[in-house]
Design an enzyme around this catalytic site. Structure first.
Site, PDB file in Angstrom:
ATOM      1  N   CYS A 115      46.164  57.381  54.543  1.00 18.10           N
ATOM      2  CA  CYS A 115      45.858  57.341  53.104  1.00 18.10           C
ATOM      3  C   CYS A 115      46.072  55.956  52.495  1.00 18.10           C
ATOM      4  O   CYS A 115      45.635  55.711  51.370  1.00 18.10           O
ATOM      5  CB  CYS A 115      46.668  58.392  52.356  1.00 18.10           C
ATOM      6  SG  CYS A 115      46.395  60.053  52.986  1.00 18.10           S
ATOM      7  N   HIS A 248      46.681  56.298  45.000  1.00 21.22           N
ATOM      8  CA  HIS A 248      46.171  57.287  45.957  1.00 21.22           C
ATOM      9  C   HIS A 248      46.225  58.667  45.303  1.00 21.22           C
ATOM     10  O   HIS A 248      47.205  59.025  44.648  1.00 21.22           O
ATOM     11  CB  HIS A 248      47.012  57.247  47.232  1.00 21.22           C
ATOM     12  CG  HIS A 248      46.708  58.365  48.173  1.00 21.22           C
ATOM     13  ND1 HIS A 248      45.419  58.721  48.514  1.00 21.22           N
ATOM     14  CD2 HIS A 248      47.534  59.230  48.835  1.00 21.22           C
ATOM     15  CE1 HIS A 248      45.471  59.749  49.343  1.00 21.22           C
ATOM     16  NE2 HIS A 248      46.727  60.076  49.555  1.00 21.22           N
ATOM     17  N   ASN A 278      42.712  65.585  47.980  1.00 18.76           N
ATOM     18  CA  ASN A 278      43.167  64.365  48.649  1.00 18.76           C
ATOM     19  C   ASN A 278      42.129  63.966  49.699  1.00 18.76           C
ATOM     20  O   ASN A 278      41.973  64.650  50.709  1.00 18.76           O
ATOM     21  CB  ASN A 278      44.530  64.638  49.293  1.00 18.76           C
ATOM     22  CG  ASN A 278      45.113  63.425  49.985  1.00 18.76           C
ATOM     23  OD1 ASN A 278      44.428  62.428  50.203  1.00 18.76           O
ATOM     24  ND2 ASN A 278      46.382  63.514  50.349  1.00 18.76           N
TER      25      ASN A 278
END
Ligand code: UT7
Length: 321
Positions: A115, A248, A278
């Site tokens: 990520c 993020h 996500n």
């Protein structure tokens, strides 16, 4: 002095939104109330069968190239951040170069920092451009995390989605990327991992995403706060001079806690996790592109982009947009 400046952005989400209720209808033992309260996620997108990271990357990249108003063949560096590449090799970046019809012998490679991948890729591209070795980079985050989710693990499968975001980063005499910071602490690798591989024609180990959610949560809030302060210090700016934080997009509660830690009101934070879930390395460029296209982010503003993910890895970029 050569600077690296964002010339254009693009993004792509495959298919129709899949809501939390859609997941319940698919037989996952969960509820809209549980997912929305704990994570802020209401929907995510999933790639169709046979649709891969390079397919998503291609659409996002074409949009970024169009927004930048450049010729694809003037791109001499392609970096794709992905943990869900089409193949073990060649890289998704090489496949993307071919898809875009680029025939200029430029460099193309993938970056794997989960990520944090986009923060890593952006930082690498910025260094190539500032060194003078390359003039125009396509920096992409592209993921099909739906392929590594265990649909019997309700603690993880409701959190992730697929998507891609891209930017064109080019050499300029105007300031662009003002500071970057990258970090890793591999000793934390077990708290977020896909602990398997392909070997001798078989899957070896476990091919699904495994996570200790609470450990990840605590780690993420701490390092996202620290790394934002680090890039601001490096450029001698204060948090009051930041127009937008683009963190993020994993969980709205992580985003809220991070904003509090860095001292920014939520009105200055871009949050797309509710609609995207996500999307790992794609989440930052997706959120950036959404906010540029809807007119919130405009030229002349100062942005902090920051990511955190498996490894553990984390990083940030301070940008004059
Ligand atoms: O890029 C980084 C990616 N990672 C993250 O963003 C994860 C960060 N961590 C988190 O966001 C949170 O830890 C989660 C949202 C993953 C989990 O929230 P939590 O408050 O830490 O829940 P938990 O794992 O402690 O589970 C609490 C309860 C359990 O039930 P019992 O044992 O209390 O009866 C779980 O079985 O919630 C249950 N549960 C669910 N219930 C309904 C777990 N997943 C679900 C679900 N639906 N999807």
């Amino acid at each position: 002095m050569i600077h690296a400046r964002i010339a254009g952005t693009g993004s792509y989400l495959p298919g129709a939104p899949v809501t939390n209720d859609d997941l319940v209808a698919r037989g996952i033992e969960t509820s809209d109330e549980w997912i929305a309260t704990r994570t802020g996620i209401r929907a995510r997108h999933f790639a169709a069968d046979g649709e891969n990271a390079s397919d998503l990357a291609e659409v996002a990249s074409r949009r970024a190239i169009e927004a930048a108003g450049v010729d694809a063949n003037d791109i001499d560096l392609i970096i794709v951040a992905t943990s869900t590449p089409d193949y073990i090799f060649p890289s998704t970046a090489a496949l993307l170069q071919s898809r875009l019809g680029i025939r200029n012998d430029g460099a193309a490679f993938d970056v794997q920092a989960v990520c944090s991948g986009f923060a890593y890729a952006l930082s690498v591209a910025e260094k190539f451009i500032r060194s003078g070795s390359h003039r125009r980079a396509l920096v992409v985050g592209a993921e099909v995390f739906s392929r590594i989710l265990d649909w019997n693990d309700r603690g993880t499968c409701v959190l992730f989605g697929d998507g891609a975001g891209a930017i064109v980063l080019e050499a300029s005499d105007q300031p662009g990327v003002l500071a970057t910071a990258l970090h890793a602490d591999g000793s934390h690798h077990p708290i977020l991992c896909v602990p398997g591989t392909v070997s001798s024609g078989k899957v070896l180990g476990d091919p699904f995403l495994r996570m200790d959610g609470q450990a990840v949560f605590k780690f993420a809030v701490r390092v996202l706060g620290d790394v934002a302060a680090e890039v601001l210090n490096a450029a001698n700016l204060s948090i009051d001079q930041v127009d937008w934080l683009i963190p993020h997009q994993a969980n709205i509660r992580i985003i809220q806690s991070t904003a509090k830690r860095v001292g920014l009101p939520l009105e200055k934070v871009i949050a797309t996790v509710g609609a995207h879930g996500n999307t790992s390395a794609a989440s930052i460029p997706l959120a950036l592109d959404v906010a540029i296209r809807d007119g919130r982010i405009v030229r002349g503003q100062t942005l902090v982009l920051e990511g955190v993910g498996g490894g553990f890895t984390w990083g940030a970029a301070l940008i004059a947009y």
